[in-house]
Design a protein around this motif. Structure first.
Motif, PDB file in Angstrom:
ATOM      1  N   ASP A  47       0.807  -1.225   0.000  1.00  0.00           N
ATOM      2  CA  ASP A  47       0.000   0.000   0.000  1.00  0.00           C
ATOM      3  C   ASP A  47       0.837   1.271   0.000  1.00  0.00           C
ATOM      4  O   ASP A  47       0.483   2.247  -0.642  1.00  0.00           O
ATOM      5  N   GLY A  48       1.928   1.284   0.735  1.00  0.00           N
ATOM      6  CA  GLY A  48       2.765   2.479   0.782  1.00  0.00           C
ATOM      7  C   GLY A  48       3.289   2.859  -0.591  1.00  0.00           C
ATOM      8  O   GLY A  48       3.279   4.036  -0.973  1.00  0.00           O
ATOM      9  N   LYS A  49       3.718   1.868  -1.352  1.00  0.00           N
ATOM     10  CA  LYS A  49       4.208   2.138  -2.713  1.00  0.00           C
ATOM     11  C   LYS A  49       3.061   2.536  -3.633  1.00  0.00           C
ATOM     12  O   LYS A  49       3.218   3.402  -4.485  1.00  0.00           O
ATOM     13  N   ARG A  50       1.899   1.900  -3.454  1.00  0.00           N
ATOM     14  CA  ARG A  50       0.740   2.267  -4.267  1.00  0.00           C
ATOM     15  C   ARG A  50       0.356   3.718  -4.012  1.00  0.00           C
ATOM     16  O   ARG A  50       0.075   4.469  -4.950  1.00  0.00           O
ATOM     17  N   GLU A  51       0.362   4.121  -2.753  1.00  0.00           N
ATOM     18  CA  GLU A  51       0.005   5.497  -2.422  1.00  0.00           C
ATOM     19  C   GLU A  51       0.995   6.496  -3.028  1.00  0.00           C
ATOM     20  O   GLU A  51       0.583   7.531  -3.560  1.00  0.00           O
ATOM     21  N   MET A  52       2.290   6.175  -2.958  1.00  0.00           N
ATOM     22  CA  MET A  52       3.291   7.066  -3.566  1.00  0.00           C
ATOM     23  C   MET A  52       3.093   7.142  -5.079  1.00  0.00           C
ATOM     24  O   MET A  52       3.170   8.206  -5.671  1.00  0.00           O
ATOM     25  N   MET A  53       2.814   5.986  -5.701  1.00  0.00           N
ATOM     26  CA  MET A  53       2.595   5.957  -7.143  1.00  0.00           C
ATOM     27  C   MET A  53       1.376   6.799  -7.512  1.00  0.00           C
ATOM     28  O   MET A  53       1.436   7.600  -8.444  1.00  0.00           O
ATOM     29  N   GLU A  54       0.292   6.646  -6.782  1.00  0.00           N
ATOM     30  CA  GLU A  54      -0.917   7.398  -7.095  1.00  0.00           C
ATOM     31  C   GLU A  54      -0.710   8.894  -6.855  1.00  0.00           C
ATOM     32  O   GLU A  54      -1.256   9.713  -7.587  1.00  0.00           O
ATOM     33  N   HIS A  55       0.086   9.254  -5.868  1.00  0.00           N
ATOM     34  CA  HIS A  55       0.431  10.659  -5.644  1.00  0.00           C
ATOM     35  C   HIS A  55       1.170  11.204  -6.876  1.00  0.00           C
ATOM     36  O   HIS A  55       0.844  12.282  -7.379  1.00  0.00           O
ATOM     37  N   ALA A  56       2.149  10.442  -7.357  1.00  0.00           N
ATOM     38  CA  ALA A  56       2.893  10.851  -8.556  1.00  0.00           C
ATOM     39  C   ALA A  56       1.962  10.939  -9.762  1.00  0.00           C
ATOM     40  O   ALA A  56       2.079  11.861 -10.582  1.00  0.00           O
TER      41      ALA A  56
END
Length: 139
Positions: A47-56
């Protein structure tokens, strides 16, 4: 039952759950309504990586639509050059591939293309994904 025994029991239960989820993921049929979620599960994206990706992706979408990126939304994403992410130019596939690969730890162009296709098919960041997919060969 003492504290250490309780921890050991919980560790065994967590390991069992991980095994069961892995088996379920492998054995079930894909749901065509949720290809993005299927991709996340199959690639084991936390989830942490997904959230960073979606932020980008929000930032990249704003760049594509030539909308301002407010300072309150600008944050440093680990491993991503601020110049690459926050430039005012329209994003191209190669730059997006670098950004997504850095965030998600991908080293395969096909994985990025599959991700963009899955998000487009699930109507996530669809305008950005369509633009990038239409311009893959031009990169």
């Amino acid at each position: 039952m003492n504290f250490e025994e309780k921890i050991k029991e919980l560790e065994k239960k967590i390991e069992h759950l991980e095994t069961q989820v892995s088996r379920l993921t492998i054995s079930k049929l894909p749901n065509p309504q949720y290809p993005y979620y299927e991709w996340l599960v199959s690639m084991d994206i936390p989830d942490g990586k997904r959230e960073m990706m979606e932020h980008a992706l929000v930032i990249l979408s704003r760049r594509l639509e030539k909308q301002p990126i407010y300072n309150s939304y600008k944050s440093k994403l680990p491993g991503i050059s601020s110049e690459l992410l926050y430039t005012s130019t329209i994003p191209n596939f190669e730059d997006v591939q670098i950004i997504l690969s850095s965030i998600l730890g991908l080293n395969n162009r096909k994985h990025v293309i599959d991700l963009l296709q899955a998000m487009y098919n699930q109507d996530k960041f669809s305008k950005l994904c369509r633009y990038l997919l239409d311009n893959v060969d031009k990169a």
